[in-house]
Enzyme design. Structure first.
Site, PDB file in Angstrom:
ATOM      1  N   SER A 162       0.774  -1.055   0.152  1.00 19.92           N
ATOM      2  CA  SER A 162      -0.088   0.173  -0.123  1.00 19.92           C
ATOM      3  C   SER A 162       0.927   1.159  -0.193  1.00 19.92           C
ATOM      4  CB  SER A 162      -0.752   0.151   1.322  1.00 19.92           C
ATOM      5  OG  SER A 162      -1.824   1.303   1.290  1.00 19.92           O
ATOM      6  N   TYR A 176      -2.234  -0.820  10.255  1.00 24.23           N
ATOM      7  CA  TYR A 176      -2.183  -1.004   8.531  1.00 24.23           C
ATOM      8  C   TYR A 176      -0.896  -0.383   8.035  1.00 24.23           C
ATOM      9  CZ  TYR A 176      -3.889  -1.288   3.986  1.00 24.23           C
ATOM     10  OH  TYR A 176      -3.980  -1.662   2.583  1.00 24.23           O
TER      11      TYR A 176
END
Length: 273
Positions: A162, A176
């Site tokens: 990501s 995350y």
């Protein structure tokens, strides 16, 4: 200069592929791309029903084949189960796509310890575990392409990262973003260690794509996201499927240890803010 067949540059026909978290979201987008290009794709997810439904949908598309392999990959034993089942069904695994993951947003003061542990386990540790358990099948795929001391078509590990693991996100997703940053580095480490064995490891660092996992965030800040993306849109299924197909095909055989940002230029635009 040696000649080569341009028409085969992006060929993945008959390759055996595993896509974790492949029943929905980015995993389903990638699985669809491989199946439409003639690959044999195993998909895993926690929900057996979701796996079966997606497999039926993708098999109707063809010409490749989709096989459901449900598992809760947060559990070590379930990772072992997936690896054992694959070993009984396939002599090789050409492409491992580590996509299964989770996200959690909460304030710094209230972020739950259990949530942090959950995300680090699934988004990072289980990627390592899955890769470790499937090394025999990946090595077998690499061996088939060996020509002397080189590998014409190495086995592939593609990790779905990501942009939040590269730049500090605008929202509070501490576990995350940290897990994805660590995943990017793990992927490079694996590429350096496994490259000499004919297994390459790369990362696709995704920007915002419309999925169930990102639905809440996009609902709240979609305009902010798109305003920072030079292309002024979110990611599409063909964007991530095409990138994965490139990395898995002969065109991507010389790519190892790379982190490809798939964000429409969001990161380079953010540096101007």
């Amino acid at each position: 200069m040696n000649s080569f067949q341009v028409e085969n540059l992006f060929n993945v026909k008959d390759k055996v592929v595993l896509v974790t978290g492949g029943s929905r979201g980015i995993g389903k987008m990638i699985a669809t791309g491989f199946i439409r290009n003639g690959a044999k794709v195993y998909i895993s997810s926690r929900s057996a029903n979701s796996c079966e439904e997606t497999a039926a949908e993708l098999n109707a598309l063809g010409p490749g084949k989709c096989i459901p392999l449900p598992a809760n990959l947060a559990q070590y034993e379930e990772v072992e189960h997936v690896a054992n089942v694959l070993a009984t069904k396939e002599p090789v695994l050409h492409v491992l796509i580590n996509n299964a993951g989770a996200a959690w947003g909460d304030s710094l003061d209230d972020f739950p310890d259990a949530a942090f542990s959950k995300l680090l386990t699934l988004n990072l540790q289980r990627v390592f575990t899955m890769t470790q358990k499937l090394l025999p099948l990946l090595r077998a795929a690499a061996a088939l392409s060996k020509d002397g001391d080189t590998y014409a078509d190495p086995a592939r590990i593609i990790n779905i990262g990501s942009v939040e693991g590269i730049a500090v996100p605008i929202h509070e997703t501490y576990a995350y973003s940290a897990s994805k940053a660590a995943l990017h580095h793990l992927s490079r480490h694996l590429g350096g260690r496994l490259g000499p064995e004919g297994i390459v490891s790369n990362t696709i660092a995704c920007g915002p794509f419309p999925t169930k996992m990102t639905a809440h965030s996009l609902e709240a800040v979609k305009d902010i996201f798109t305003s920072t993306i030079p292309l002024r849109r979110l990611g599409k299924p063909e964007d991530v499927a095409g990138t994965a197909l490139f990395l898995a095909s002969p065109a991507g055989a010389f790519v190892n240890g790379a982190t490809i940002t798939l964000d429409g230029g969001m990161l380079v635009s953010m540096t101007k803010l």
